[in-house]
Scaffold this motif. Sequence first.
Motif, PDB file in Angstrom:
ATOM      1  N   ILE A  52     -15.729  15.628  -2.642  1.00  0.00           N
ATOM      2  CA  ILE A  52     -15.027  16.825  -3.089  1.00  0.00           C
ATOM      3  C   ILE A  52     -14.041  16.388  -4.176  1.00  0.00           C
ATOM      4  N   LYS A  53     -14.314  16.764  -5.415  1.00  0.00           N
ATOM      5  CA  LYS A  53     -13.567  16.247  -6.565  1.00  0.00           C
ATOM      6  C   LYS A  53     -12.069  16.507  -6.499  1.00  0.00           C
ATOM      7  N   ASP A  54     -11.656  17.709  -6.082  1.00  0.00           N
ATOM      8  CA  ASP A  54     -10.217  17.994  -6.084  1.00  0.00           C
ATOM      9  C   ASP A  54      -9.481  17.334  -4.914  1.00  0.00           C
ATOM     10  N   ARG A  55     -10.213  16.593  -4.079  1.00  0.00           N
ATOM     11  CA  ARG A  55      -9.587  15.840  -2.984  1.00  0.00           C
ATOM     12  C   ARG A  55      -9.800  14.330  -3.166  1.00  0.00           C
ATOM     13  N   ALA A  56     -10.183  13.935  -4.375  1.00  0.00           N
ATOM     14  CA  ALA A  56     -10.414  12.519  -4.678  1.00  0.00           C
ATOM     15  C   ALA A  56      -9.158  11.704  -4.386  1.00  0.00           C
ATOM     16  N   GLY A  57      -9.333  10.585  -3.721  1.00  0.00           N
ATOM     17  CA  GLY A  57      -8.232   9.682  -3.414  1.00  0.00           C
ATOM     18  C   GLY A  57      -7.501   9.994  -2.115  1.00  0.00           C
ATOM     19  N   GLU A  58      -7.811  11.106  -1.503  1.00  0.00           N
ATOM     20  CA  GLU A  58      -7.101  11.534  -0.286  1.00  0.00           C
ATOM     21  C   GLU A  58      -7.251  10.527   0.857  1.00  0.00           C
ATOM     22  N   TYR A  59      -8.461  10.076   1.126  1.00  0.00           N
ATOM     23  CA  TYR A  59      -8.672   9.113   2.212  1.00  0.00           C
ATOM     24  C   TYR A  59      -8.071   7.756   1.862  1.00  0.00           C
ATOM     25  N   PHE A  60      -8.194   7.361   0.611  1.00  0.00           N
ATOM     26  CA  PHE A  60      -7.612   6.081   0.193  1.00  0.00           C
ATOM     27  C   PHE A  60      -6.105   6.092   0.413  1.00  0.00           C
ATOM     28  N   LYS A  61      -5.450   7.169   0.001  1.00  0.00           N
ATOM     29  CA  LYS A  61      -3.991   7.267   0.183  1.00  0.00           C
ATOM     30  C   LYS A  61      -3.628   7.239   1.666  1.00  0.00           C
ATOM     31  N   ALA A  62      -4.386   7.928   2.498  1.00  0.00           N
ATOM     32  CA  ALA A  62      -4.124   7.927   3.940  1.00  0.00           C
ATOM     33  C   ALA A  62      -4.310   6.531   4.521  1.00  0.00           C
ATOM     34  N   TRP A  63      -5.322   5.821   4.047  1.00  0.00           N
ATOM     35  CA  TRP A  63      -5.607   4.454   4.505  1.00  0.00           C
ATOM     36  C   TRP A  63      -4.460   3.525   4.124  1.00  0.00           C
ATOM     37  N   VAL A  64      -4.022   3.591   2.881  1.00  0.00           N
ATOM     38  CA  VAL A  64      -2.904   2.766   2.421  1.00  0.00           C
ATOM     39  C   VAL A  64      -1.640   3.118   3.203  1.00  0.00           C
ATOM     40  N   ASN A  65      -1.385   4.405   3.408  1.00  0.00           N
ATOM     41  CA  ASN A  65      -0.200   4.820   4.166  1.00  0.00           C
ATOM     42  C   ASN A  65      -0.244   4.326   5.606  1.00  0.00           C
ATOM     43  N   THR A  66      -1.422   4.230   6.180  1.00  0.00           N
ATOM     44  CA  THR A  66      -1.570   3.688   7.533  1.00  0.00           C
ATOM     45  C   THR A  66      -1.179   2.217   7.556  1.00  0.00           C
ATOM     46  N   ILE A  67      -1.613   1.470   6.569  1.00  0.00           N
ATOM     47  CA  ILE A  67      -1.259   0.054   6.498  1.00  0.00           C
ATOM     48  C   ILE A  67       0.256  -0.093   6.323  1.00  0.00           C
ATOM     49  N   TRP A  68       0.860   0.756   5.488  1.00  0.00           N
ATOM     50  CA  TRP A  68       2.333   0.753   5.348  1.00  0.00           C
ATOM     51  C   TRP A  68       2.982   1.003   6.702  1.00  0.00           C
ATOM     52  N   ALA A  69       2.487   2.022   7.411  1.00  0.00           N
ATOM     53  CA  ALA A  69       3.080   2.405   8.691  1.00  0.00           C
ATOM     54  C   ALA A  69       2.965   1.296   9.740  1.00  0.00           C
ATOM     55  N   LEU A  70       1.989   0.433   9.576  1.00  0.00           N
ATOM     56  CA  LEU A  70       1.812  -0.682  10.507  1.00  0.00           C
ATOM     57  C   LEU A  70       2.671  -1.895  10.151  1.00  0.00           C
ATOM     58  N   GLY A  71       3.503  -1.750   9.126  1.00  0.00           N
ATOM     59  CA  GLY A  71       4.465  -2.807   8.831  1.00  0.00           C
ATOM     60  C   GLY A  71       4.235  -3.618   7.580  1.00  0.00           C
ATOM     61  N   ALA A  72       3.303  -3.220   6.738  1.00  0.00           N
ATOM     62  CA  ALA A  72       3.104  -3.963   5.485  1.00  0.00           C
ATOM     63  C   ALA A  72       4.395  -3.928   4.670  1.00  0.00           C
ATOM     64  N   THR A  73       4.712  -5.041   4.059  1.00  0.00           N
ATOM     65  CA  THR A  73       5.917  -5.102   3.235  1.00  0.00           C
ATOM     66  C   THR A  73       5.595  -5.016   1.752  1.00  0.00           C
ATOM     67  N   SER A  74       4.329  -5.183   1.414  1.00  0.00           N
ATOM     68  CA  SER A  74       3.915  -5.116   0.023  1.00  0.00           C
ATOM     69  C   SER A  74       2.424  -4.797  -0.025  1.00  0.00           C
ATOM     70  N   ILE A  75       2.057  -3.837  -0.836  1.00  0.00           N
ATOM     71  CA  ILE A  75       0.644  -3.499  -1.034  1.00  0.00           C
ATOM     72  C   ILE A  75       0.435  -3.300  -2.529  1.00  0.00           C
ATOM     73  N   GLU A  76      -0.610  -3.892  -3.035  1.00  0.00           N
ATOM     74  CA  GLU A  76      -0.946  -3.674  -4.441  1.00  0.00           C
ATOM     75  C   GLU A  76      -2.446  -3.673  -4.586  1.00  0.00           C
ATOM     76  N   TRP A  77      -2.939  -3.044  -5.616  1.00  0.00           N
ATOM     77  CA  TRP A  77      -4.357  -3.094  -5.933  1.00  0.00           C
ATOM     78  C   TRP A  77      -4.492  -3.189  -7.430  1.00  0.00           C
ATOM     79  N   ARG A  78      -5.556  -3.834  -7.818  1.00  0.00           N
ATOM     80  CA  ARG A  78      -5.800  -4.012  -9.240  1.00  0.00           C
ATOM     81  C   ARG A  78      -7.291  -4.100  -9.500  1.00  0.00           C
ATOM     82  N   LYS A  79      -7.633  -3.762 -10.697  1.00  0.00           N
ATOM     83  CA  LYS A  79      -9.030  -3.801 -11.131  1.00  0.00           C
ATOM     84  C   LYS A  79      -9.308  -5.169 -11.721  1.00  0.00           C
ATOM     85  N   LEU A  80     -10.286  -5.854 -11.157  1.00  0.00           N
ATOM     86  CA  LEU A  80     -10.679  -7.180 -11.624  1.00  0.00           C
ATOM     87  C   LEU A  80     -12.144  -7.156 -12.028  1.00  0.00           C
ATOM     88  N   ASN A  81     -12.472  -7.971 -12.992  1.00  0.00           N
ATOM     89  CA  ASN A  81     -13.853  -8.129 -13.409  1.00  0.00           C
ATOM     90  C   ASN A  81     -14.291  -9.509 -12.934  1.00  0.00           C
TER      91      ASN A  81
END
Length: 179
Positions: A147-176
Motif C-alpha cells: 500500500i503506497k501511502d503506508r510505505a515505511g510504516e512497518y519499518f518504522k514500527a520495527w525500528v521503534n520496537t528495537i528502540w523500546a527494547l533499549g537500543a542506544t543507537s540505530i542507524e541505517w545506510r545504503k551500501l553498494n
Amino acid sequence: MMMGLGSWARVFVADLLCGAGGSSEGCEEALEELDLEMELVCVNHWDVAIETHSKNHPKARHYLQDIATVRPHILVPEGRLDLLMASPTCTHHSVARGGKPTSDQQRSDPWHIITWFTELRVDCAVIENVWEFVKWGPVDPATSRPIKDRAGEYFKAWVNTIWALGATSIEWRKLNAAD
C-alpha cells in the motif's frame, strides 16, 4: 571489553538466516585482526544453507530451524551476544522482484529477529537487507501489493520496537556491495 595485551577473548556472535558464510567469514577475519576469538551460532531453515555454512565454518554451532520458531535463550545459553548479524529475507522487499505479488506473512522475518533482543542481551546488531526494506509497510490483501501511502510504516514500527527494547543507537545506510 577489557583484556590483556596478547590474550584471547571470546566474542559471542549469531548469524541468523545464514547462507554460505560470507558475513561470518568477514566477522571472523576482523576479530582475528583484533586477537579475538569468535564463538558462532548460526540459524537457517534451509538445509542447503546450513550444510554449506557448516563446511565453511565447522566450529560454529549450527541449527536447522525456522527463525520463527527458534528460542534464542536455548541456542545461546550464555544469555548474551556481542554481535547479532541477520539477513532477513529480502525477495519480498526488493524491486528486483519485478512487482510480483507478495504478502505480509512472506515479509515477517525481521519481526522474528526481535525475539533475540528480548531473550538475550545483545550488545550490537548488523541487519542486512535491500534498500527497499526502509519502505516496508502493509500489503493490500486484495491486490497482494504494498500500500503506497503506508510505505515505511512497518519499518518504522520495527525500528521503534528495537528502540523500546533499549537500543542506544540505530542507524541505517545504503551500501553498494561492489564498493
